[in-house]
Enzyme design. Structure first.
Site, PDB file in Angstrom:
ATOM      1  N   PRO A  11       0.804  -1.224   0.000  1.00  0.00           N
ATOM      2  CG  PRO A  11      -0.088  -1.060   2.149  1.00  0.00           C
ATOM      3  CD  PRO A  11       0.599  -2.012   1.222  1.00  0.00           C
ATOM      4  CG  ASN A  12      -0.219   4.366   1.283  1.00  0.00           C
ATOM      5  OD1 ASN A  12      -1.185   4.885   0.760  1.00  0.00           O
ATOM      6  ND2 ASN A  12      -0.256   3.851   2.507  1.00  0.00           N
ATOM      7  NE  ARG A  19       3.685   7.080   2.083  1.00  0.00           N
ATOM      8  CZ  ARG A  19       3.954   5.882   2.552  1.00  0.00           C
ATOM      9  NH1 ARG A  19       4.362   4.932   1.740  1.00  0.00           N
ATOM     10  NH2 ARG A  19       3.818   5.628   3.827  1.00  0.00           N
ATOM     11  CE1 TYR A  24       8.424   4.832   3.048  1.00  0.00           C
ATOM     12  CE2 TYR A  24       7.304   6.940   3.181  1.00  0.00           C
ATOM     13  CZ  TYR A  24       7.540   5.673   3.686  1.00  0.00           C
ATOM     14  OH  TYR A  24       6.900   5.254   4.821  1.00  0.00           O
ATOM     15  CG  ASN A  76       8.281  -2.191   0.193  1.00  0.00           C
ATOM     16  OD1 ASN A  76       7.674  -2.243   1.255  1.00  0.00           O
ATOM     17  ND2 ASN A  76       8.939  -1.105  -0.205  1.00  0.00           N
ATOM     18  CB  ALA A  79       1.504  -0.144   6.315  1.00  0.00           C
ATOM     19  CG  HIS A  82       5.233  -2.823  10.113  1.00  0.00           C
ATOM     20  ND1 HIS A  82       6.554  -3.205  10.221  1.00  0.00           N
ATOM     21  CD2 HIS A  82       5.197  -1.841   9.177  1.00  0.00           C
ATOM     22  CE1 HIS A  82       7.281  -2.469   9.385  1.00  0.00           C
ATOM     23  NE2 HIS A  82       6.485  -1.651   8.743  1.00  0.00           N
ATOM     24  CG  ASP A  89      -0.875 -17.382   7.960  1.00  0.00           C
ATOM     25  OD1 ASP A  89       0.194 -17.473   8.612  1.00  0.00           O
ATOM     26  OD2 ASP A  89      -1.996 -17.319   8.503  1.00  0.00           O
ATOM     27  CD  GLU A 100      10.511  -7.913   5.663  1.00  0.00           C
ATOM     28  OE1 GLU A 100      10.236  -6.939   6.386  1.00  0.00           O
ATOM     29  OE2 GLU A 100      10.653  -9.068   6.105  1.00  0.00           O
ATOM     30  CG  HIS A 102      10.972  -2.633   4.657  1.00  0.00           C
ATOM     31  ND1 HIS A 102       9.601  -2.537   4.605  1.00  0.00           N
ATOM     32  CD2 HIS A 102      11.251  -3.849   5.173  1.00  0.00           C
ATOM     33  CE1 HIS A 102       9.083  -3.649   5.085  1.00  0.00           C
ATOM     34  NE2 HIS A 102      10.060  -4.463   5.422  1.00  0.00           N
ATOM     35  CG  LEU A 103      11.455   2.113  -0.939  1.00  0.00           C
ATOM     36  CD1 LEU A 103      10.255   2.919  -1.382  1.00  0.00           C
ATOM     37  CD2 LEU A 103      12.503   2.055  -2.025  1.00  0.00           C
ATOM     38  CB  SER A 104      12.391   4.262   5.145  1.00  0.00           C
ATOM     39  OG  SER A 104      11.438   3.422   5.753  1.00  0.00           O
ATOM     40  NE  ARG A 109       9.804   5.754   8.708  1.00  0.00           N
ATOM     41  CZ  ARG A 109       8.844   5.569   7.822  1.00  0.00           C
ATOM     42  NH1 ARG A 109       8.968   4.622   6.916  1.00  0.00           N
ATOM     43  NH2 ARG A 109       7.765   6.313   7.842  1.00  0.00           N
ATOM     44  NE  ARG A 113       6.696   3.766   9.876  1.00  0.00           N
ATOM     45  CZ  ARG A 113       5.696   3.767   8.996  1.00  0.00           C
ATOM     46  NH1 ARG A 113       5.524   2.732   8.199  1.00  0.00           N
ATOM     47  NH2 ARG A 113       4.881   4.797   8.914  1.00  0.00           N
TER      48      ARG A 113
END
Length: 144
Positions: A11-12, A19, A24, A76, A79, A82, A89, A100, A102-104, A109, A113
């Site tokens: 998402p996002n 954003r 990001y 990625n 959100a 978390h 599953d 996995e 993550h950009l940040s 943070r 997170r």
């Protein structure tokens, strides 16, 4: 070497480039996907990607990967990393290797997170490298 690589964006991430660019980066999702497709194509691998703001859409695509020839996933989950036991599953059920991303740097943070429902299943976790994290994951997939 993985021959069929699936990249999932949560998402996002469709808002990348505009954003919170200080967090990001300024690269758009389309730019990231173009680069990943280029790396895969140059290596002779097939590339597919999906961005979804819906948890169920990501779960459905992970489940489909079990029978469509996908042999590596880069995810990625944003959100959902978390919060989503459903995505965890699904990844466990299909038993396809994944990284996995993550950009940040999630560890710098908010404390919520710092918890990932995916990391202990992943081949590796890449955080804080911006868009290059996706490229590093792709390069790994192409050697796995």
């Amino acid at each position: 070497m993985a021959q069929h690589i699936l990249v999932l964006h949560g998402p996002n991430l469709n808002l990348l480039g505009t954003r919170e660019p200080a967090v990001y980066g300024r690269r758009t999702l389309a730019e990231i996907d173009r680069r990943l497709r280029q790396l895969a194509t140059e290596a002779g691998a097939q590339y597919a990607s999906l961005q979804s703001n819906q948890e169920g859409g990501l779960v459905d695509r992970i489940q489909a990967a079990a029978t469509d020839g996908t042999d590596f996933i880069i995810i990625n989950a944003a959100a959902y990393t978390h919060t989503s036991i459903a995505i965890r599953d699904a990844l466990a059920a299909v038993a396809i290797q994944f990284v996995e991303v993550h950009l940040s740097n999630v560890h710098r943070r908010e404390s919520f997170r710092h918890v990932s429902y995916l990391s202990d299943l992943a081949q590796g976790v890449i955080v804080g490298l911006g868009a290059f994290g996706y490229e590093a994951a792709m390069r790994y997939a192409l050697t796995a």
